[in-house]
Design a protein around this motif. Sequence first.
Motif, short mmCIF file in Angstrom:
data_model
loop_
_atom_site.label_atom_id
_atom_site.label_comp_id
_atom_site.label_asym_id
_atom_site.label_seq_id
_atom_site.Cartn_x
_atom_site.Cartn_y
_atom_site.Cartn_z
N ALA A 132 0.96 -1.19 -0.06
CA ALA A 132 0.03 0.05 0.06
C ALA A 132 0.93 1.17 0.00
O ALA A 132 1.80 1.29 0.87
CB ALA A 132 -0.99 0.04 1.10
N ASP B 221 1.06 5.73 -0.36
CA ASP B 221 0.30 7.05 -0.14
C ASP B 221 0.68 7.91 -1.67
O ASP B 221 1.28 7.32 -2.39
CB ASP B 221 0.67 7.57 0.83
N ARG C 194 3.36 2.48 3.68
CA ARG C 194 3.06 2.91 5.15
C ARG C 194 2.22 1.73 5.72
O ARG C 194 1.74 2.00 6.84
CB ARG C 194 2.31 4.16 5.00
N GLU C 195 2.12 0.49 5.06
CA GLU C 195 1.42 -0.48 5.64
C GLU C 195 1.86 -0.78 7.21
O GLU C 195 0.82 -1.15 7.92
CB GLU C 195 1.09 -1.66 4.67
N GLY D 21 -0.17 0.26 10.19
CA GLY D 21 -1.40 -0.50 10.60
C GLY D 21 -2.73 -0.22 10.22
O GLY D 21 -2.92 0.93 9.58
N THR D 22 -3.47 -0.96 10.18
CA THR D 22 -4.96 -1.02 9.88
C THR D 22 -5.86 -1.59 10.93
O THR D 22 -5.34 -2.54 11.72
CB THR D 22 -5.27 -1.65 8.55
N ALA E 39 -12.66 0.01 8.36
CA ALA E 39 -11.47 0.14 8.65
C ALA E 39 -10.81 1.50 8.49
O ALA E 39 -11.28 2.46 7.49
CB ALA E 39 -10.47 -0.86 8.09
N SER F 278 -6.82 3.29 8.40
CA SER F 278 -5.29 2.91 8.24
C SER F 278 -4.40 3.91 8.43
O SER F 278 -4.65 5.11 8.32
CB SER F 278 -5.00 2.35 6.75
N TYR F 279 -2.86 3.73 8.65
CA TYR F 279 -1.89 4.63 8.84
C TYR F 279 -2.08 5.60 9.76
O TYR F 279 -2.31 5.37 11.17
CB TYR F 279 -1.74 5.22 7.33
N ASP G 162 -5.31 5.65 11.80
CA ASP G 162 -5.43 4.41 12.90
C ASP G 162 -4.73 5.00 14.19
O ASP G 162 -5.00 4.51 15.14
CB ASP G 162 -4.96 3.22 12.25
#
Length: 143
Positions: free
Chosen positions: A4, A6, A12-13, A16-17, A34, A36-37, A40
């Motif tokens: 993933a 940006d 930037r995975e 976290g998600t 959800a 993410s990033y 999160d």
Amino acid sequence: MTMATDDDGLGREFLGTGWALPVMIAPDTGLIAAVSYEQDIQQSIGIILGTSKGERVMRPDFGCGIHDLVFAAVTAALVGEIETTVRAALRTYEARIEVLRVTVDASQIALGHLEVIVDYEVRATNQPGNYVYPFYFQESANQ
């Protein structure tokens, strides 16, 4: 496996998600929504500051001790204790950030709340962030 990214192409995975709060169904997928990033991380900070110690049965130490201070008189000592307690909770439970500064804004004290302002930096990306948590120390008409 694709990574993933940006807009600037950086993966930037690793940030976290997690489930979006409040928990809801995403209308486009029908699955639990959800985040993410950095979003999160923001929600994680809110969970930590909004959870009283002892509130979670299986994790009684999780949370922030500021809720024990809700009936204390607002003094300079209380402000210092809030800053220290918030910093310690975030240091313990949110390893993805470095807390740069915690300040308490008492300008809304007449409305029954203080604003706890957390300035932080995401460790992995050096991305600065800011989170404002309203700490209600008495019933307020403008919550």
